[in-house]
Scaffold this motif. Structure first.
Motif, PDB file in Angstrom:
ATOM      1  N   LEU A 102       0.824  -1.216   0.000  1.00  0.00           N
ATOM      2  CA  LEU A 102       0.000   0.000   0.000  1.00  0.00           C
ATOM      3  C   LEU A 102       0.855   1.262   0.000  1.00  0.00           C
ATOM      4  N   THR A 103       2.013   1.199   0.623  1.00  0.00           N
ATOM      5  CA  THR A 103       2.938   2.338   0.560  1.00  0.00           C
ATOM      6  C   THR A 103       3.414   2.542  -0.872  1.00  0.00           C
ATOM      7  N   LEU A 104       3.737   1.448  -1.545  1.00  0.00           N
ATOM      8  CA  LEU A 104       4.186   1.529  -2.937  1.00  0.00           C
ATOM      9  C   LEU A 104       3.096   2.112  -3.833  1.00  0.00           C
ATOM     10  N   ILE A 105       1.874   1.613  -3.689  1.00  0.00           N
ATOM     11  CA  ILE A 105       0.757   2.113  -4.511  1.00  0.00           C
ATOM     12  C   ILE A 105       0.539   3.604  -4.274  1.00  0.00           C
ATOM     13  N   ASN A 106       0.569   4.019  -3.014  1.00  0.00           N
ATOM     14  CA  ASN A 106       0.342   5.427  -2.696  1.00  0.00           C
ATOM     15  C   ASN A 106       1.498   6.330  -3.122  1.00  0.00           C
ATOM     16  N   SER A 107       2.633   5.737  -3.435  1.00  0.00           N
ATOM     17  CA  SER A 107       3.768   6.527  -3.918  1.00  0.00           C
ATOM     18  C   SER A 107       3.540   7.040  -5.335  1.00  0.00           C
ATOM     19  N   PHE A 108       2.606   6.432  -6.062  1.00  0.00           N
ATOM     20  CA  PHE A 108       2.367   6.800  -7.459  1.00  0.00           C
ATOM     21  C   PHE A 108       1.222   7.805  -7.620  1.00  0.00           C
ATOM     22  N   GLY A 109       0.861   8.466  -6.539  1.00  0.00           N
ATOM     23  CA  GLY A 109      -0.140   9.527  -6.640  1.00  0.00           C
ATOM     24  C   GLY A 109      -1.375   9.229  -5.822  1.00  0.00           C
ATOM     25  N   ILE A 110      -2.027  10.286  -5.378  1.00  0.00           N
ATOM     26  CA  ILE A 110      -3.192  10.124  -4.512  1.00  0.00           C
ATOM     27  C   ILE A 110      -4.367   9.501  -5.253  1.00  0.00           C
ATOM     28  N   LYS A 111      -4.377   9.581  -6.572  1.00  0.00           N
ATOM     29  CA  LYS A 111      -5.517   9.033  -7.315  1.00  0.00           C
ATOM     30  C   LYS A 111      -5.662   7.537  -7.084  1.00  0.00           C
ATOM     31  N   TYR A 112      -4.530   6.830  -6.925  1.00  0.00           N
ATOM     32  CA  TYR A 112      -4.606   5.385  -6.676  1.00  0.00           C
ATOM     33  C   TYR A 112      -5.042   5.111  -5.240  1.00  0.00           C
ATOM     34  N   GLY A 113      -4.446   5.847  -4.301  1.00  0.00           N
ATOM     35  CA  GLY A 113      -4.809   5.656  -2.898  1.00  0.00           C
ATOM     36  C   GLY A 113      -6.264   5.971  -2.627  1.00  0.00           C
ATOM     37  N   LYS A 114      -6.770   7.071  -3.203  1.00  0.00           N
ATOM     38  CA  LYS A 114      -8.169   7.446  -2.942  1.00  0.00           C
ATOM     39  C   LYS A 114      -9.131   6.467  -3.614  1.00  0.00           C
ATOM     40  N   THR A 115      -8.743   5.905  -4.757  1.00  0.00           N
ATOM     41  CA  THR A 115      -9.599   4.918  -5.428  1.00  0.00           C
ATOM     42  C   THR A 115      -9.723   3.653  -4.593  1.00  0.00           C
ATOM     43  N   ILE A 116      -8.585   3.161  -4.092  1.00  0.00           N
ATOM     44  CA  ILE A 116      -8.604   1.991  -3.214  1.00  0.00           C
ATOM     45  C   ILE A 116      -9.456   2.272  -1.987  1.00  0.00           C
ATOM     46  N   GLN A 117      -9.281   3.463  -1.417  1.00  0.00           N
ATOM     47  CA  GLN A 117     -10.016   3.825  -0.210  1.00  0.00           C
ATOM     48  C   GLN A 117     -11.518   3.842  -0.458  1.00  0.00           C
ATOM     49  N   THR A 118     -11.929   4.464  -1.544  1.00  0.00           N
ATOM     50  CA  THR A 118     -13.362   4.557  -1.840  1.00  0.00           C
ATOM     51  C   THR A 118     -13.968   3.185  -2.110  1.00  0.00           C
ATOM     52  N   VAL A 119     -13.305   2.376  -2.925  1.00  0.00           N
ATOM     53  CA  VAL A 119     -13.821   1.048  -3.283  1.00  0.00           C
ATOM     54  C   VAL A 119     -13.948   0.157  -2.046  1.00  0.00           C
ATOM     55  N   PHE A 120     -12.899   0.099  -1.237  1.00  0.00           N
ATOM     56  CA  PHE A 120     -12.910  -0.807  -0.090  1.00  0.00           C
ATOM     57  C   PHE A 120     -13.828  -0.295   1.020  1.00  0.00           C
ATOM     58  N   THR A 121     -13.925   1.022   1.169  1.00  0.00           N
ATOM     59  CA  THR A 121     -14.820   1.538   2.210  1.00  0.00           C
ATOM     60  C   THR A 121     -16.280   1.326   1.845  1.00  0.00           C
ATOM     61  N   VAL A 122     -16.634   1.578   0.598  1.00  0.00           N
ATOM     62  CA  VAL A 122     -18.003   1.299   0.152  1.00  0.00           C
ATOM     63  C   VAL A 122     -18.323  -0.177   0.352  1.00  0.00           C
ATOM     64  N   ALA A 123     -17.365  -1.043   0.004  1.00  0.00           N
ATOM     65  CA  ALA A 123     -17.570  -2.484   0.141  1.00  0.00           C
ATOM     66  C   ALA A 123     -17.814  -2.882   1.598  1.00  0.00           C
ATOM     67  N   LYS A 124     -17.007  -2.327   2.515  1.00  0.00           N
ATOM     68  CA  LYS A 124     -17.179  -2.762   3.904  1.00  0.00           C
ATOM     69  C   LYS A 124     -18.421  -2.149   4.548  1.00  0.00           C
ATOM     70  N   ILE A 125     -18.799  -0.938   4.144  1.00  0.00           N
ATOM     71  CA  ILE A 125     -20.033  -0.356   4.662  1.00  0.00           C
ATOM     72  C   ILE A 125     -21.239  -1.178   4.215  1.00  0.00           C
ATOM     73  N   LEU A 126     -21.251  -1.558   2.934  1.00  0.00           N
ATOM     74  CA  LEU A 126     -22.357  -2.382   2.427  1.00  0.00           C
ATOM     75  C   LEU A 126     -22.368  -3.759   3.099  1.00  0.00           C
ATOM     76  N   ALA A 127     -21.181  -4.325   3.306  1.00  0.00           N
ATOM     77  CA  ALA A 127     -21.107  -5.636   3.960  1.00  0.00           C
ATOM     78  C   ALA A 127     -21.573  -5.555   5.411  1.00  0.00           C
ATOM     79  N   LEU A 128     -21.166  -4.502   6.110  1.00  0.00           N
ATOM     80  CA  LEU A 128     -21.617  -4.317   7.487  1.00  0.00           C
ATOM     81  C   LEU A 128     -23.133  -4.132   7.547  1.00  0.00           C
ATOM     82  N   LEU A 129     -23.647  -3.326   6.640  1.00  0.00           N
ATOM     83  CA  LEU A 129     -25.095  -3.127   6.587  1.00  0.00           C
ATOM     84  C   LEU A 129     -25.819  -4.443   6.343  1.00  0.00           C
TER      85      LEU A 129
END
Length: 477
Positions: free
Chosen positions: A151-178
């Protein structure tokens, strides 16, 4: 390409996902066991989570004013520096790097590995790969380190990758928790269990394997404060979005709004999850779930034998997204400290993708060392007291800045000021005092960690002044 400035590419949705994703890690699936042992009742368990949610939301709406005033990278470090001076800001940054952020990254990454073992037994924490003296490196620790590095390596290539991972995984876990909450309350509910759990809803008592026992005198205050440690830890990192304020679109609006929305969403999910536990498991089963894995025990009750795998996958999604959010945001604090001459100078430089890579990789290395040491959980227990103190100082900083710097532009003013900030300070201070007197193991070690930063600050400050004098002399020549 301008490598000396951040790129504002984080939308409101991304920001909400950073807040929620950084908050939801592994705690909600585990800490209710210890909280139940300490409170001994359904009512006090839920009240602990509700109270944590209230002070978190109050903190979030108050932070909105600070983020609007200082829409730059650094977040809480910058707020403390502006309100109290460089030394206080540094001591927060020191604690943040030494334990708060890196220790949380290590703990959540190891939690990811532990639950991966349900799917791939090789990663069982008892499966030791290497012994070096008293240090034992397991396959679980190796996987945790691999996740942090990836994850450090991925985030080294720009915030666009880090924010995409964050949005996808957070939406997934919120829906799963719900999904788990709805399924648990609708199909898994056991009326008898629910009624039994609520028979003595607000009788505060200790629950052990031998049954219930009363606390002696005011020891109940210390027990409640200790119980709150679990929910507070699970709700921490809510302010992470402020660290990347320099990359948020319309920061004056979106940071405060994302803090409010994110904390409200997570608070509702946390309280609902605990209601699920109380619906399907007797109090003793919550308190003494194997390895404190309450969510696993509840999921098995709801879904049968497949429940273990379902919750394992959910926790893997949750912890992976949480680690990403922590990795993404933390390096921006070191960037701001470096700009002030209080961290390695290289941490104040951005790569061609607009990312402070030196800070990212410094954070990565130290988090990995904490993974290997196996002491991260102890360290996190120690600093929760200190984290609360820094929160109190930051919330009080709103009043301090209004008094000392009244002319600063404030596009947003804290909702409910001064009543809500005072409520936050009173509640958080009461918890701190209770921990200080009744649970010293949570307090003095954390204070020592902070105080160790004092000589480091003076050393860094002396070097900073010397460099500035040298630059000034060179300019005169």
């Amino acid at each position: 390409m301008n490598t000396n400035s951040f790129k504002r590419s984080v939308t409101l949705l991304d920001a909400v996902m950073v807040v929620s994703g950084a908050m939801i890690g592994s705690g909600i699936f585990i800490v209710s066991a210890d909280m139940t042992r300490l409170t001994g009742s359904a009512g006090w368990l839920i009240l602990s989570w509700v109270l944590t949610g209230i002070i978190t939301i109050i903190g979030a709406v108050t932070y909105g004013e600070l983020s609007g005033m200082f829409p730059k990278a650094g977040g809480q470090y910058m707020y403390l520096r502006e309100a109290y001076g460089r030394r206080t800001g540094f001591l927060y940054g020191w604690s943040f790097f030494a334990v708060i952020q890196t220790g949380t990254i290590a703990a959540v990454a190891v939690a990811f590995a532990k639950f991966t073992a349900y799917l791939l037994p090789t990663f069982n924490e008892e499966n030791i790969l290497l012994n070096i003296g008293n240090v034992h490196v397991s396959y679980a620790q190796l996987l945790a380190i691999s996740i942090i590095v990836l994850l450090t390596l991925i985030n080294s290539f720009g915030i666009k990758y880090g924010k995409t991972i964050q949005t996808v995984f957070t939406v997934a876990k919120i829906l799963a928790l719900l999904g788990l909450i709805i399924f648990g309350l609708w199909f898994g509910a056991n009326r008898t269990v629910w009624e039994n759990n609520w028979q003595h809803a607000f009788h505060f008592q200790k629950l052990s394997t031998n049954g219930f026992s009363e606390y002696a005198g005011i020891a109940v205050i210390g027990a409640f404060a200790a119980a709150m440690v679990g929910s507070l830890f699970s709700s921490d990192a809510w302010h992470s979005i402020a660290f990347i304020a320099g990359e948020v679109k319309k920061p004056e609006r979106n940071i405060g709004l994302s803090l409010l929305l994110g904390t409200v969403i997570v608070t509702i999910l946390y309280v609902a999850m605990n209601l699920v536990y109380l619906t399907v498991l007797p109090l003793k089963d919550i308190a003494f779930s194997p390895n404190d894995r309450v969510a696993v025990a509840a999921s098995v009750k709801i879904l049968g034998s497949t429940g273990t795998l379902v919750i394992a996958v959910l926790i893997m999604i949750s912890t992976f997204g949480c680690v990403n959010g922590l990795v993404l945001t933390g390096a921006r604090v070191y960037y701001s400290m470096a700009e002030d001459g209080l961290f390695f100078r290289r941490a104040g430089r951005l790569n061609r993708y607009g990312v402070p890579t030196f800070g990212l990789w410094s954070q990565c290395v130290w988090a990995c060392i904490l993974c290997i040491s196996g002491r991260y959980n102890d360290l996190l227990d120690y600093v929760i007291f200190v984290v609360l103190i820094f929160y109190i100082l930051t919330i009080n900083g709103v009043s301090r800045l209004r008094k000392n710097k009244p002319d600063l532009h404030r596009p947003y003013k804290a909702f409910g000021y001064p009543i809500l900030p005072v409520i936050y300070i009173v509640i958080a201070s009461a918890i701190c005092l209770a921990l200080l007197f009744y649970k010293p193991k949570y307090t003095w070690p954390g204070l020592i960690i902070v105080l160790l930063g004092v000589p480091v600050y003076y050393f860094a400050e002396r070097n900073y002044i010397r460099r500035n004098k040298s630059k000034l002399n060179n300019n005169k020549e």
